[in-house]
Design a protein around this motif. Sequence first.
Motif, PDB file in Angstrom:
ATOM      1  N   GLY A  38       0.789  -1.221   0.000  1.00 46.30           N
ATOM      2  CA  GLY A  38       0.000   0.000   0.000  1.00 46.30           C
ATOM      3  C   GLY A  38       0.818   1.266   0.000  1.00 46.30           C
ATOM      4  O   GLY A  38       0.255   2.363   0.165  1.00 46.30           O
ATOM      5  N   LEU A  39       2.119   1.157  -0.217  1.00 43.08           N
ATOM      6  CA  LEU A  39       2.972   2.345  -0.239  1.00 43.08           C
ATOM      7  C   LEU A  39       2.948   3.031  -1.598  1.00 43.08           C
ATOM      8  O   LEU A  39       3.400   4.183  -1.716  1.00 43.08           O
ATOM      9  N   LEU A  40       2.444   2.359  -2.610  1.00 43.73           N
ATOM     10  CA  LEU A  40       2.349   2.924  -3.955  1.00 43.73           C
ATOM     11  C   LEU A  40       0.937   2.697  -4.479  1.00 43.73           C
ATOM     12  O   LEU A  40       0.294   1.695  -4.137  1.00 43.73           O
ATOM     13  N   PRO A  41       0.449   3.615  -5.319  1.00 44.87           N
ATOM     14  CA  PRO A  41      -0.867   3.411  -5.932  1.00 44.87           C
ATOM     15  C   PRO A  41      -0.875   2.120  -6.752  1.00 44.87           C
ATOM     16  O   PRO A  41       0.156   1.690  -7.271  1.00 44.87           O
ATOM     17  N   VAL A  42      -2.025   1.527  -6.878  1.00 43.28           N
ATOM     18  CA  VAL A  42      -2.160   0.285  -7.623  1.00 43.28           C
ATOM     19  C   VAL A  42      -1.656   0.462  -9.063  1.00 43.28           C
ATOM     20  O   VAL A  42      -2.036   1.424  -9.744  1.00 43.28           O
ATOM     21  N   GLY A  43      -0.794  -0.422  -9.488  1.00 42.89           N
ATOM     22  CA  GLY A  43      -0.263  -0.413 -10.849  1.00 42.89           C
ATOM     23  C   GLY A  43       0.994   0.390 -11.030  1.00 42.89           C
ATOM     24  O   GLY A  43       1.741   0.174 -11.992  1.00 42.89           O
ATOM     25  N   VAL A  44       1.281   1.328 -10.140  1.00 39.86           N
ATOM     26  CA  VAL A  44       2.456   2.192 -10.298  1.00 39.86           C
ATOM     27  C   VAL A  44       3.748   1.394 -10.125  1.00 39.86           C
ATOM     28  O   VAL A  44       4.700   1.519 -10.905  1.00 39.86           O
ATOM     29  N   GLY A  45       3.800   0.582  -9.079  1.00 38.34           N
ATOM     30  CA  GLY A  45       5.006  -0.199  -8.833  1.00 38.34           C
ATOM     31  C   GLY A  45       5.269  -1.204  -9.926  1.00 38.34           C
ATOM     32  O   GLY A  45       6.406  -1.359 -10.392  1.00 38.34           O
ATOM     33  N   GLU A  46       4.216  -1.888 -10.357  1.00 34.15           N
ATOM     34  CA  GLU A  46       4.372  -2.885 -11.411  1.00 34.15           C
ATOM     35  C   GLU A  46       4.807  -2.240 -12.723  1.00 34.15           C
ATOM     36  O   GLU A  46       5.703  -2.736 -13.415  1.00 34.15           O
ATOM     37  N   ALA A  47       4.191  -1.098 -13.073  1.00 35.11           N
ATOM     38  CA  ALA A  47       4.536  -0.405 -14.324  1.00 35.11           C
ATOM     39  C   ALA A  47       5.965   0.111 -14.278  1.00 35.11           C
ATOM     40  O   ALA A  47       6.714   0.019 -15.264  1.00 35.11           O
ATOM     41  N   ALA A  48       6.362   0.664 -13.126  1.00 35.23           N
ATOM     42  CA  ALA A  48       7.735   1.179 -12.998  1.00 35.23           C
ATOM     43  C   ALA A  48       8.745   0.033 -13.062  1.00 35.23           C
ATOM     44  O   ALA A  48       9.827   0.181 -13.647  1.00 35.23           O
ATOM     45  N   GLY A  49       8.382  -1.125 -12.480  1.00 39.78           N
ATOM     46  CA  GLY A  49       9.276  -2.284 -12.551  1.00 39.78           C
ATOM     47  C   GLY A  49       9.465  -2.763 -13.969  1.00 39.78           C
ATOM     48  O   GLY A  49      10.592  -3.073 -14.394  1.00 39.78           O
ATOM     49  N   SER A  50       8.390  -2.829 -14.726  1.00 37.53           N
ATOM     50  CA  SER A  50       8.480  -3.245 -16.134  1.00 37.53           C
ATOM     51  C   SER A  50       9.298  -2.248 -16.939  1.00 37.53           C
ATOM     52  O   SER A  50      10.098  -2.631 -17.807  1.00 37.53           O
ATOM     53  N   ALA A  51       9.097  -0.953 -16.654  1.00 37.94           N
ATOM     54  CA  ALA A  51       9.867   0.077 -17.360  1.00 37.94           C
ATOM     55  C   ALA A  51      11.345  -0.034 -17.024  1.00 37.94           C
ATOM     56  O   ALA A  51      12.216   0.100 -17.908  1.00 37.94           O
ATOM     57  N   TYR A  52      11.638  -0.266 -15.748  1.00 41.06           N
ATOM     58  CA  TYR A  52      13.032  -0.414 -15.316  1.00 41.06           C
ATOM     59  C   TYR A  52      13.694  -1.602 -16.023  1.00 41.06           C
ATOM     60  O   TYR A  52      14.838  -1.513 -16.485  1.00 41.06           O
ATOM     61  N   ARG A  53      12.952  -2.695 -16.144  1.00 42.78           N
ATOM     62  CA  ARG A  53      13.496  -3.871 -16.834  1.00 42.78           C
ATOM     63  C   ARG A  53      13.806  -3.551 -18.294  1.00 42.78           C
ATOM     64  O   ARG A  53      14.854  -3.945 -18.826  1.00 42.78           O
ATOM     65  N   GLU A  54      12.902  -2.809 -18.945  1.00 45.32           N
ATOM     66  CA  GLU A  54      13.111  -2.472 -20.345  1.00 45.32           C
ATOM     67  C   GLU A  54      14.297  -1.522 -20.509  1.00 45.32           C
ATOM     68  O   GLU A  54      15.104  -1.668 -21.444  1.00 45.32           O
ATOM     69  N   LEU A  55      14.441  -0.544 -19.604  1.00 50.05           N
ATOM     70  CA  LEU A  55      15.582   0.367 -19.707  1.00 50.05           C
ATOM     71  C   LEU A  55      16.898  -0.382 -19.500  1.00 50.05           C
ATOM     72  O   LEU A  55      17.899  -0.074 -20.161  1.00 50.05           O
TER      73      LEU A  55
END
Length: 906
Positions: free
Chosen positions: A851-868
Amino acid sequence: MTGIIPSSVPNLSTYSRLVQRLRRRYANELHLLPEGAPVLDTMQTCFKALRKTYHCADALRMLRQLVMERLVVMDCEQGASLEVVTRAVTKLGEFTLDIAFQEAQTQLDANHGIPIAPSGERAVLWIVGMGKFGARELNVSSDIDLIYVYDEDGETTGQADGRGRISNHDYFAKAVKLIYALIGDNTDHGFVFRMDLALRPNGNSGPSVVSRQALEEYFLVQGREWERFAWLKSRVVAPFSAKANAFELRDTVLPFVFRRYLDYRVFESLRSLHQQIRKHAITQSAGRPERANDVKLSRGGIREIEFTVQLLQVVRGGQFPELRTRPTLQALQRLSQANLMPAATAEAMAKAYVFLRQVEHRIQYLDDQQTHALPTHDQDLNWLALTLGFGDSCDFLSQLDAHRELVAHEFDRLLGLGDKAEHSGNGDCNSCTPKQDYVDLTSLLPDLNARLRERVMHWCEQPLIRALRDDSVQRLLKLLQRTNAWIEDGRITEEAAVRWSDWMEPLLRRESYLALLIERPRVHEQLMRLLGLARWPAKYLQQHPGVIDELAGEALLAERFVPAEFEEELERRLASLQSTGQADEETLLNLLRRAHHAEVFRTLARDVEGRITVEQVADDLSALADSLLKITSRWVWQHFKQRHRDEPQFAILAYGKLGGKELGYGSDLDIVFVYEDAHERAGEIYAAYVRKLINWLTVKTGDGDLYEIDTALRPNGSSGLLVSTFDAYADYQGQRGDNTAWTWEHQAMTRARFCLGAADLKIRFDSVRASVINAKRDVAALRQEIVAMRDKMRSAHPVKPNLFDVKHSAGGMVDVEFAVQFLVLAHAHQQPTLLANVGNIALLLNAEQSGLLPVGVGEAAGSAYRELRRVQHRARLDEQPTQVPCTELDKECAAIQSLWLAVFGH
């Protein structure tokens, strides 16, 4: 092991005409050899008993006859193993040569005095057993191949009145004649062994004995490739008194047999030697069909097994010391362990070897003749089959054919002999064999692809090319033809061919690489493909060209790094070096570097081919670093003069990319050293130990280095102690006392992990890390401090307008890393799932689930980090910039900016 059914038929040995003859002649002496397998003790006992009645020469011959009778019985009736038989014959050779030497020395000392070396010590004669004798594999009617070497030139002391003084060379030449008379002369009692000195320097035209220095000079100036195979199994077999200082001779022989680099030039030499042997065998059997079925020299025979094994040993033994073993069966096991031969193939070859050697022995049991051809009389053949446990000769011959076919197939495949072998060895390569012969590069150029021709045109004037030997020039021309054909067939790109030319040019002086690529078309093509996919592999291969042979393994791309196997292999190599007295520091440094470079290259090949992900690359490179730190720290401690205990009480703590298991190619290692030892001089000892360890890791040898080491994260940074007590480290991190860690050091702690060391220190480290991360903090102040550090870092890495830096731009990888570090330090005390060092992507998911991040924000940022990470990784592999047009990564940038906004609010 043998797959042969032990025979239950009694008294099979009585059929042997050799046994019949021996029992008639030596009926009264047979009991003098104690019961059981003949070993040194029982031979000595028997010889002493014989010497009471017979003089030395007769006693030696009679001992031999008694041993032969016993071995026929044990082998044919009692199911003795091959090793029991060959070890007994070998020990007989060693013992009788030792006795003969003692007799010769006594006689010569009386006539000429003692041979003296320049040191004033007695000069030493080494009787070197070659081939099966050196490998302790002598067959029952074998001759013994010997080379006589003495350590130093000089003169004998002469008699008391000054007469009889001769050179050491003449003294030992006389000894050779006396030894031959005692062992090789055929008398009323036969001989002890047939003796052959043809393998000595310059063969039968050379002196019967040479000094060690003369042997070394011969190796350097005249030594031929086939002689490396001959010396591979060499061993000082007598006199027993000379074995203790045989290391001097070993240091002369090993560099001749085993070269520093993978040496594929020996393929052609062995191919030529094998053709000569087969031609000789055919000539010998012309008009004599009974000689055609030779279990040693014919197709699929013992010699082809030995050649297969020795070829792989000579090619690889310079870099892989664990392959330096003499016995054929042991060498097959080691080749399998080193993944140079499939385990099933090694086992099948071993079974064939045992079977063929047992057949060979039975052939020789018949009449004590040095023959390897199957008997032509049906009764003899049936007896041979019966002693091997077969019902009749048909079953036996069927089994024999199966073994020989397997051996011949493996041998032909290895040497690329025959159409079948050529296709299997080259991966169905129709353009691997040049269609036209060219005399020089100039004549070839017009037929080359335009871009390849432009790249290699200046080679015609290159001094390196002009200095090549004719055979190497032909290899180069064939490689260019093959490369050109692959371009035309569309198997490789022009770019790959040009990069290969760039890589090949500075290596032309190392002719072994030309030979490797000619002998291994699979390696050549895999190399081309690798170079065509990315630029960075070419640079790595220029620094470490020897690793290209890793491409020969078919399973290379399908495998992953296995730390336990890697460490076991290094320990086996260390044990091999120690067994030959070669485990000096320089050798071990190069051993570690070659192993590291080879493993990095394996990972690189899988990476470029797309067989593993960026995360898997990082995992494997990080695990490799862990293993090398573990092995290196252990070996350094073993060589450490100030070592005061069996195991050091210290630990290595990993930070940064190593700590987070995100290591890349060429990454340095951020590590911290701590110790916990009550010894009064512990601080001084561990400081010296760590300095030595860092030196082993960083010093550049002829094989490069391992890693750059960064210890800046230790307490007080570069101004602090190189290694500190664990308590001092804990106090510093825990903010106890005046000397405490900064916030950025606590950020670093989020990625820290225990790398290696004593188990109790790991428990204490995990506790300290948890305490640091879970400490109560002013969240607003922490947020402000981390944002300020991020702004400062961004200012230090400006990016041009309309470009996006995948690491440093707003919405880049650094933003993710800072956001995760803040989440961990601010909330781990309330959310335990943030404490574990599981990587940024997993921590983002944990933060979202908490609950420290809005729903979907952590997952989306993780996927973006993997792609970068993937984009950055691919760019670096192809030596391309990591700044791209903003529009290419809009989605990823937006996802990470959303994370930043959610965490920091602006």
